[in-house]
Each structure stands twice: as structure tokens, then as C-alpha cells.
Design an enzyme around this catalytic site. Structure first.
Site, PDB file in Angstrom:
ATOM      1  N   THR A 108       0.811  -1.219   0.000  1.00  0.00           N
ATOM      2  CA  THR A 108       0.000   0.000   0.000  1.00  0.00           C
ATOM      3  C   THR A 108       0.846   1.272   0.000  1.00  0.00           C
ATOM      4  O   THR A 108       1.984   1.272   0.499  1.00  0.00           O
ATOM      5  CB  THR A 108      -0.911   0.015   1.251  1.00  0.00           C
ATOM      6  OG1 THR A 108      -1.602   1.269   1.337  1.00  0.00           O
ATOM      7  CG2 THR A 108      -0.101  -0.165   2.522  1.00  0.00           C
ATOM      8  N   ASP A 109       0.270   2.353  -0.541  1.00  0.00           N
ATOM      9  CA  ASP A 109       0.919   3.664  -0.447  1.00  0.00           C
ATOM     10  C   ASP A 109       0.912   4.194   0.987  1.00  0.00           C
ATOM     11  O   ASP A 109       1.627   5.141   1.320  1.00  0.00           O
ATOM     12  CB  ASP A 109       0.262   4.681  -1.390  1.00  0.00           C
ATOM     13  CG  ASP A 109      -1.246   4.843  -1.177  1.00  0.00           C
ATOM     14  OD1 ASP A 109      -1.806   4.207  -0.258  1.00  0.00           O
ATOM     15  OD2 ASP A 109      -1.870   5.615  -1.934  1.00  0.00           O
ATOM     16  N   TYR A 132      -2.410   0.065  10.033  1.00  0.00           N
ATOM     17  CA  TYR A 132      -2.460  -0.556   8.708  1.00  0.00           C
ATOM     18  C   TYR A 132      -1.119  -0.380   7.989  1.00  0.00           C
ATOM     19  O   TYR A 132      -0.525  -1.352   7.499  1.00  0.00           O
ATOM     20  CB  TYR A 132      -3.588   0.069   7.899  1.00  0.00           C
ATOM     21  CG  TYR A 132      -3.763  -0.519   6.516  1.00  0.00           C
ATOM     22  CD1 TYR A 132      -4.434  -1.717   6.319  1.00  0.00           C
ATOM     23  CD2 TYR A 132      -3.276   0.148   5.389  1.00  0.00           C
ATOM     24  CE1 TYR A 132      -4.609  -2.250   5.050  1.00  0.00           C
ATOM     25  CE2 TYR A 132      -3.442  -0.378   4.116  1.00  0.00           C
ATOM     26  CZ  TYR A 132      -4.107  -1.572   3.948  1.00  0.00           C
ATOM     27  OH  TYR A 132      -4.272  -2.095   2.694  1.00  0.00           O
ATOM     28  N   LYS A 136       1.650  -3.376   7.330  1.00  0.00           N
ATOM     29  CA  LYS A 136       1.946  -3.667   5.933  1.00  0.00           C
ATOM     30  C   LYS A 136       3.460  -3.566   5.672  1.00  0.00           C
ATOM     31  O   LYS A 136       4.042  -4.384   4.946  1.00  0.00           O
ATOM     32  CB  LYS A 136       1.182  -2.719   5.012  1.00  0.00           C
ATOM     33  CG  LYS A 136      -0.244  -3.144   4.708  1.00  0.00           C
ATOM     34  CD  LYS A 136      -0.262  -4.415   3.864  1.00  0.00           C
ATOM     35  CE  LYS A 136      -1.587  -4.651   3.186  1.00  0.00           C
ATOM     36  NZ  LYS A 136      -1.561  -5.842   2.309  1.00  0.00           N
TER      37      LYS A 136
END
Length: 290
Positions: A108-109, A132, A136
Site C-alpha cells: 500500500t501507499d 495498517y 503492511k
């Protein structure tokens, strides 16, 4: 190709588009198995002991890991987020290493803080601010340490219709606009959204390439959510007055609201040999063309 997390937005569209590509796709689902796959799909919990055996028993040439815990749920259940994003990924990566499988892992960014002010490149050091994003990033590190043949895809905001369940940002906007209800959208939160069809194409191209390492996967346009919403209501022939600009900097939220997560996709285009990606306005018009 074995796809873990096939019931989600990306997974469902990967299954929809897979006939375009020279792969036999084996879908693996967690708690929700779509009706059409109940006889043929696998059920897989990436956090279960020896879950990797289900993967290697099918002898895929490539594994695509799309499993994740949502942003809000990660904040409220950090242990679950760690189990899925870190522990499960570690065991999967080790299994892929030991059995010679290529692993395409969707990240993810949100591994970045959003404070840089210009688009992120692969030279930027991740600095996540949410559970999150942190889990990640930890999962990325665990995957690298396992030493398997891999690609980590740090994806931008993905826009697309959910094949199996009516949920997600685009579905929420369509529902609101259809009912003529106001659309409160952030005017100060920048992303480089990528159309789900383009992200699926990236995954298939990476699966068929020799590239290893990390790549940033965003579209060609940096825009805020108000601009995305305006493109949608234009395509739906609804009034722009439905758009209600709000500001993340003024909101109180249980999840850190990151302001600028734009990604530079120059390296991605070189790796997957793509000159351009679908423009968001064109995608919206295609969704609602008569």
C-alpha cells in the site's frame, strides 16, 4: 496462478479479467466464498497453522497475495492486522522460497506518512503513521527476509466496481449519487488513483516478468477526492452540487488521515512496459456509457 484474497475488489476483478491472460487462475477465499466458486474455489486463512500447505499442494507457478485487514479494522484490532499482514505473509514467503514459487504481494501507499508534499519514489524511506501502514511495512520486511522470488506492489487508491460485494469507496459514491444524497469528500487529500483493470494488468505482467523487488503502482493523475467525485457525477449525469468538500485537516478520526500519498509511477511504466494508464474520467464514463 494461485490468488489469495480472491473475493476482494482486486481479486474479483482479477478473476473477471483472467481470460485475457495465459494463466489458469486458482482462487482462494477466506470467510466469504462467492456462490459461483463454492464448488471449485479454495478456502484459505493465511494465519492458520500450516496454511502454506494448501498453497504448495496446488503447485502454482506464481502466488498472488491480496489478503488484508481494512484500515479501520487494523486500528481497532492491531493483533489481527499483525497476524494477516506480518505473520501470515512471513509463513507464505518462506513456503514460496522453499518450493520455488514466485510471489506477487500487494502492499500500500500508506507505508508513507503523506507529509512529503510531492509524489513518492522508490528512493523515499517509508514512515507509516497508522496500524495498517505499519503492519503492511512489517510484512514487506518479513517477506524480504524470507528470501523468496518476489515483487512487492505498493498500490495507490484502487478505483473499480466490486465484482462480488457492493462495498468500497467507488460503490459508496455511486450509491450516494444514485440516491441524490450529498457526497462529503476530502478536498485536501491527494492520491494517484489506479483503475482496478490497470492494477490487474500490472499484476499479470509482473507475474510473467523477471523483475524482483518493490514497485509503486499508481495511475497517471494526482487528484483529491473531490475531483474524483466530480468525474463520477459527471459520468452519471448528476449535479456537481452533490459534492460537499470537507477537509481532512479539520476532521477528528480514529484513523490517521494522510494528506498527500501521490506516487511517482515512472519506474512502474518501465518495468511493466506501459506507456500510460487509464484516465479516471474516461473510466467513469465507460462505467455509465449508454
Amino acid at each position: 496462478m494461485l490468488v489469495i484474497g480472491a473475493a476482494g475488489l482486486v481479486g474479483g476483478n482479477l478473476l473477471r479479467l483472467s481470460p485475457r491472460y495465459p494463466y489458469d487462475v486458482i482462487p482462494a477465499f477466506h470467510d466469504y466464498v462467492p456462490q459461483e466458486y463454492r464448488a471449485t474455489g479454495l478456502q484459505l486463512d493465511i494465519t492458520a497453522p500450516n496454511a502454506w500447505r494448501t498453497v504448495v499442494d496446488r503447485r502454482p507457478g506464481c502466488v498472488v497475495n491480496l489478503s488484508c485487514v481494512g484500515v479501520a479494522q487494523s486500528e481497532s484490532s492491531p493483533e489481527r492486522a499483525h497476524a494477516v499482514h506480518v505473520s501470515g505473509v512471513r509463513e507464505l514467503a518462506r513456503a514460496c522460497r522453499d518450493h520455488g514459487l514466485r510471489l506477487i504481494h500487494l502492499s500500500t501507499d500508506m507505508v508513507y506518512s503523506g507529509r512529503k508534499g510531492i509524489p513518492y519514489t522508490l528512493d523515499d524511506v517509508p514512515d507509516p503513521v497508522s496500524v495498517y501502514g505499519r503492519t503492511k511495512l512489517e510484512g514487506e520486511k518479513a517477506l524480504k527476509e524470507a528470501g523468496c522470488n518476489h515483487v512487492i506492489v505498493r498500490s495507490a487508491l484502487v478505483l473499480g466496481r466490486d465484482r462480488f460485494r457492493q462495498r468500497g469507496f467507488l460503490e459508496w459514491m455511486i450509491d450516494k449519487a444514485t440516491k441524490g444524497e450529498p457526497l462529503p469528500l476530502y478536498a485536501d487529500q491527494l492520491r494517484t488513483p489506479i483503475v482496478v483493470d490497470d492494477l490487474v494488468d500490472v499484476i499479470f505482467r509482473l507475474a510473467d516478468s523477471s523483475y524482483t523487488g518493490t514497485i509503486l503502482a499508481g495511475g497517471d493523475e494526482g487528484m483529491n477526492r473531490v475531483e474524483i467525485g466530480r468525474k463520477l457525477v459527471s459520468a452519471m449525469e448528476r449535479s456537481h452540487e452533490l459534492i460537499q468538500p470537507i477537509y481532512a485537516a479539520e476532521q477528528r478520526s480514529s484513523v490517521p488521515l494522510q494528506l498527500d500519498l501521490r506516487l511517482d509511477n515512472a519506474a512502474l511504466k518501465e518495468v511493466v512496459a506501459r506507456e500510460k494508464f487509464m484516465r479516471i474520467g474516461n473510466y467513469m464514463e465507460k462505467l455509465f456509457e449508454k
